[in-house]
Design a protein around this motif. Structure first.
Motif, PDB file in Angstrom:
ATOM      1  N   GLN A 156       6.908   5.625  -0.822  1.00  0.00           N
ATOM      2  CA  GLN A 156       6.392   6.274   0.379  1.00  0.00           C
ATOM      3  C   GLN A 156       5.288   5.446   1.030  1.00  0.00           C
ATOM      4  O   GLN A 156       5.251   5.295   2.254  1.00  0.00           O
ATOM      5  N   LEU A 157       4.408   4.887   0.227  1.00  0.00           N
ATOM      6  CA  LEU A 157       3.338   4.061   0.788  1.00  0.00           C
ATOM      7  C   LEU A 157       3.915   2.827   1.480  1.00  0.00           C
ATOM      8  O   LEU A 157       3.391   2.378   2.511  1.00  0.00           O
ATOM      9  N   GLY A 158       4.990   2.296   0.939  1.00  0.00           N
ATOM     10  CA  GLY A 158       5.602   1.114   1.526  1.00  0.00           C
ATOM     11  C   GLY A 158       6.210   1.348   2.894  1.00  0.00           C
ATOM     12  O   GLY A 158       6.482   0.391   3.631  1.00  0.00           O
ATOM     13  N   LEU A 159       6.407   2.618   3.270  1.00  0.00           N
ATOM     14  CA  LEU A 159       6.989   2.940   4.577  1.00  0.00           C
ATOM     15  C   LEU A 159       5.947   3.013   5.687  1.00  0.00           C
ATOM     16  O   LEU A 159       6.309   3.153   6.856  1.00  0.00           O
ATOM     17  N   SER A 160       4.667   2.945   5.338  1.00  0.00           N
ATOM     18  CA  SER A 160       3.599   3.049   6.341  1.00  0.00           C
ATOM     19  C   SER A 160       2.880   1.711   6.490  1.00  0.00           C
ATOM     20  O   SER A 160       2.645   1.011   5.498  1.00  0.00           O
ATOM     21  N   PRO A 161       2.491   1.362   7.714  1.00  0.00           N
ATOM     22  CA  PRO A 161       1.884   0.048   7.982  1.00  0.00           C
ATOM     23  C   PRO A 161       0.385   0.032   7.716  1.00  0.00           C
ATOM     24  O   PRO A 161      -0.431  -0.085   8.636  1.00  0.00           O
ATOM     25  N   ALA A 162      -0.008   0.172   6.466  1.00  0.00           N
ATOM     26  CA  ALA A 162      -1.431   0.209   6.131  1.00  0.00           C
ATOM     27  C   ALA A 162      -1.741  -0.839   5.080  1.00  0.00           C
ATOM     28  O   ALA A 162      -0.860  -1.311   4.351  1.00  0.00           O
ATOM     29  N   ARG A 163      -3.008  -1.217   5.012  1.00  0.00           N
ATOM     30  CA  ARG A 163      -3.525  -1.983   3.885  1.00  0.00           C
ATOM     31  C   ARG A 163      -4.012  -0.968   2.864  1.00  0.00           C
ATOM     32  O   ARG A 163      -4.729  -0.028   3.208  1.00  0.00           O
ATOM     33  N   TYR A 164      -3.654  -1.151   1.600  1.00  0.00           N
ATOM     34  CA  TYR A 164      -3.953  -0.139   0.590  1.00  0.00           C
ATOM     35  C   TYR A 164      -5.016  -0.617  -0.390  1.00  0.00           C
ATOM     36  O   TYR A 164      -5.009  -1.769  -0.837  1.00  0.00           O
ATOM     37  N   LEU A 165      -5.915   0.311  -0.711  1.00  0.00           N
ATOM     38  CA  LEU A 165      -6.884   0.121  -1.776  1.00  0.00           C
ATOM     39  C   LEU A 165      -6.631   1.191  -2.826  1.00  0.00           C
ATOM     40  O   LEU A 165      -6.635   2.389  -2.507  1.00  0.00           O
ATOM     41  N   PHE A 166      -6.392   0.781  -4.066  1.00  0.00           N
ATOM     42  CA  PHE A 166      -6.171   1.726  -5.158  1.00  0.00           C
ATOM     43  C   PHE A 166      -7.441   1.829  -5.997  1.00  0.00           C
ATOM     44  O   PHE A 166      -7.941   0.825  -6.515  1.00  0.00           O
ATOM     45  N   ASP A 167      -7.959   3.048  -6.112  1.00  0.00           N
ATOM     46  CA  ASP A 167      -9.102   3.325  -6.981  1.00  0.00           C
ATOM     47  C   ASP A 167      -8.545   3.738  -8.343  1.00  0.00           C
ATOM     48  O   ASP A 167      -7.971   4.824  -8.484  1.00  0.00           O
ATOM     49  N   VAL A 168      -8.703   2.872  -9.349  1.00  0.00           N
ATOM     50  CA  VAL A 168      -8.156   3.174 -10.674  1.00  0.00           C
ATOM     51  C   VAL A 168      -9.181   3.852 -11.573  1.00  0.00           C
ATOM     52  O   VAL A 168      -8.897   4.099 -12.754  1.00  0.00           O
ATOM     53  N   GLY A 169     -10.353   4.178 -11.032  1.00  0.00           N
ATOM     54  CA  GLY A 169     -11.373   4.798 -11.870  1.00  0.00           C
ATOM     55  C   GLY A 169     -11.744   3.872 -13.006  1.00  0.00           C
ATOM     56  O   GLY A 169     -12.052   2.698 -12.804  1.00  0.00           O
ATOM     57  N   LEU A 170     -11.670   4.393 -14.236  1.00  0.00           N
ATOM     58  CA  LEU A 170     -11.879   3.576 -15.436  1.00  0.00           C
ATOM     59  C   LEU A 170     -10.617   3.578 -16.294  1.00  0.00           C
ATOM     60  O   LEU A 170     -10.681   3.441 -17.519  1.00  0.00           O
ATOM     61  N   ASP A 171      -9.462   3.732 -15.626  1.00  0.00           N
ATOM     62  CA  ASP A 171      -8.174   3.864 -16.301  1.00  0.00           C
ATOM     63  C   ASP A 171      -7.474   2.501 -16.370  1.00  0.00           C
ATOM     64  O   ASP A 171      -6.869   2.046 -15.388  1.00  0.00           O
ATOM     65  N   VAL A 172      -7.554   1.848 -17.522  1.00  0.00           N
ATOM     66  CA  VAL A 172      -6.947   0.525 -17.698  1.00  0.00           C
ATOM     67  C   VAL A 172      -5.431   0.608 -17.559  1.00  0.00           C
ATOM     68  O   VAL A 172      -4.792  -0.272 -16.956  1.00  0.00           O
ATOM     69  N   GLU A 173      -4.831   1.675 -18.094  1.00  0.00           N
ATOM     70  CA  GLU A 173      -3.374   1.818 -18.027  1.00  0.00           C
ATOM     71  C   GLU A 173      -2.898   1.926 -16.582  1.00  0.00           C
ATOM     72  O   GLU A 173      -1.888   1.327 -16.203  1.00  0.00           O
ATOM     73  N   ALA A 174      -3.627   2.686 -15.753  1.00  0.00           N
ATOM     74  CA  ALA A 174      -3.246   2.808 -14.348  1.00  0.00           C
ATOM     75  C   ALA A 174      -3.320   1.455 -13.650  1.00  0.00           C
ATOM     76  O   ALA A 174      -2.463   1.117 -12.820  1.00  0.00           O
TER      77      ALA A 174
END
Length: 365
Positions: A156-174
């Motif tokens: 779904q994110l790939g269908l929108s023309p945005a630059r993405y920032l992912f906040d992974v918190g402190l989750d190494v697995e994510a």
């Protein structure tokens, strides 16, 4: 003997700890402190902001005279009773209807509460240019990978023309999941850890200030963080989120996705309207909420300590009936009510008015 004080109580490990810390810093900027319900509050405490049921019970057991329960996000779920609270603070007036019936008379609207130091940037476009990010920028908490699923969310994110920032918190697995799967969806994306501020290091705040919009659950801490930096919201709902989503939509700062499969449609709409959504988010005044909470506490305590007139005395200026006018049906001042009785008083007033109306109708017949 130490001077009486206002304290903040919150259980250890709570996700809303940054919000409690902001309130503690407003009380004592030099030495903010959060008290734990497992430790008896100091005898000098004369008021307490309580962020969870265990904290409220601890303040009551310790005899803290004035206790305020606080719901700092748009989530009104509280796994306990509000009986020991003289007042309750919520983030939006639409959330009042979600509270237990007898509690609403003690509830007050504070607005969303921002972490200490969090505020909208003076010039978001300039910050984006410094990072070589072309607008629009959408921020996505990695916790949504569990809500929507890794592949459906990234598609779904790939269908929108945005630059993405992912906040992974402190989750190494994510972080590892995103490193493995984001490239297969050709996302223009980066990720960062949400580290707490330390000394001159502002932590994750500068990354959040880059976002034009944030995708989040409506009752989550992340939704409140978005409001703190003046970013619009795209809401993904789970069961129990409806009331929070309605409150944010009514504020004009959010657009909901009806399902994860329609996220791209809602995101496209939010990106087009990002200026208006962002302004509505700023209008909620999250960075000033801690100061508003202290001012409201002072007013509530003053009101609670105000002298109550004995039953039967006039409340203000009472007009006496002239000859031929009907007498008053009830005393001008019915005396002080017990805390929490306002709902019952309102119902009694309505019953009296209905009874009077029935009498008049019967007389007309």
């Amino acid at each position: 003997m130490s001077e009486p004080s206002t304290i903040v109580l919150q259980r250890a490990g709570a996700s809303t700890a940054p919000l409690a810390e902001a309130l503690a810093a407003a009380i004592d900027p030099a030495e903010p402190r959060i008290h734990r319900p497992s430790v008896t509050p100091p005898d000098s405490a004369n008021a307490a902001f309580c962020f969870d049921p265990a904290s409220l019970e601890a303040a009551a057991r310790a005899g803290v005279p004035f206790r305020v329960a606080i719901l700092p996000t748009f989530d009104t779920r509280w796994s306990g009773s509000f009986d020991e609270a003289q007042a309750l603070l919520v983030a939006h007036d639409h959330l009042l209807a979600a509270l237990p019936h007898g509690v609403r008379s003690r509830a007050h609207v504070l607005g969303p509460l921002a972490p200490r130091g969090w505020a909208p940037p003076a010039d978001r476009a300039a910050l984006q240019a410094e990072r070589e990010l072309d607008a629009p920028v959408a921020l996505v908490p990695a916790s949504l990978l569990e809500v929507a699923g890794v592949t459906p969310l990234l598609m779904q994110l790939g269908l929108s023309p945005a630059r993405y920032l992912f906040d992974v918190g402190l989750d190494v697995e994510a972080a590892e999941v995103l490193r493995a799967h984001a490239p297969t969806h050709d996302l223009d994306a980066a990720l960062f850890a949400r580290v707490p501020p330390s000394g001159d290091d502002p932590g994750a705040l500068p990354y959040w200030q880059l976002a034009d919009v944030v995708v989040a659950r409506p009752g989550s801490l992340e939704a409140t963080l978005a409001l703190a930096v003046g970013a619009g919201l795209v809401l993904l709902l789970e069961p129990g989120d409806e009331r929070a989503a309605e409150a944010l939509e009514r504020s004009g700062c959010a657009i909901r996705a009806d399902a994860p499969s329609t996220l791209s449609v809602a995101l496209d709409d939010a990106l087009r309207r990002r200026a208006d959504l962002g302004q509505a988010a700023r209008d909620l005044g999250a960075p000033e909420a801690a100061e508003r909470a202290l001012a409201l506490l002072e007013k509530l305590r003053d009101d609670a300590g105000a002298p109550k007139l004995p039953r039967g005395l006039p409340a203000g200026l009472e007009r006496l009936p002239r000859a031929g006018e009907p007498p008053r049906r009830s005393a001008p001042n019915d005396g002080p009510s017990e805390p929490g009785d306002a709902d019952a008083d309102e119902e009694a007033r309505i019953d009296r008015e209905l009874a009077a109306l029935k009498e008049r109708l019967a007389g007309d017949d």
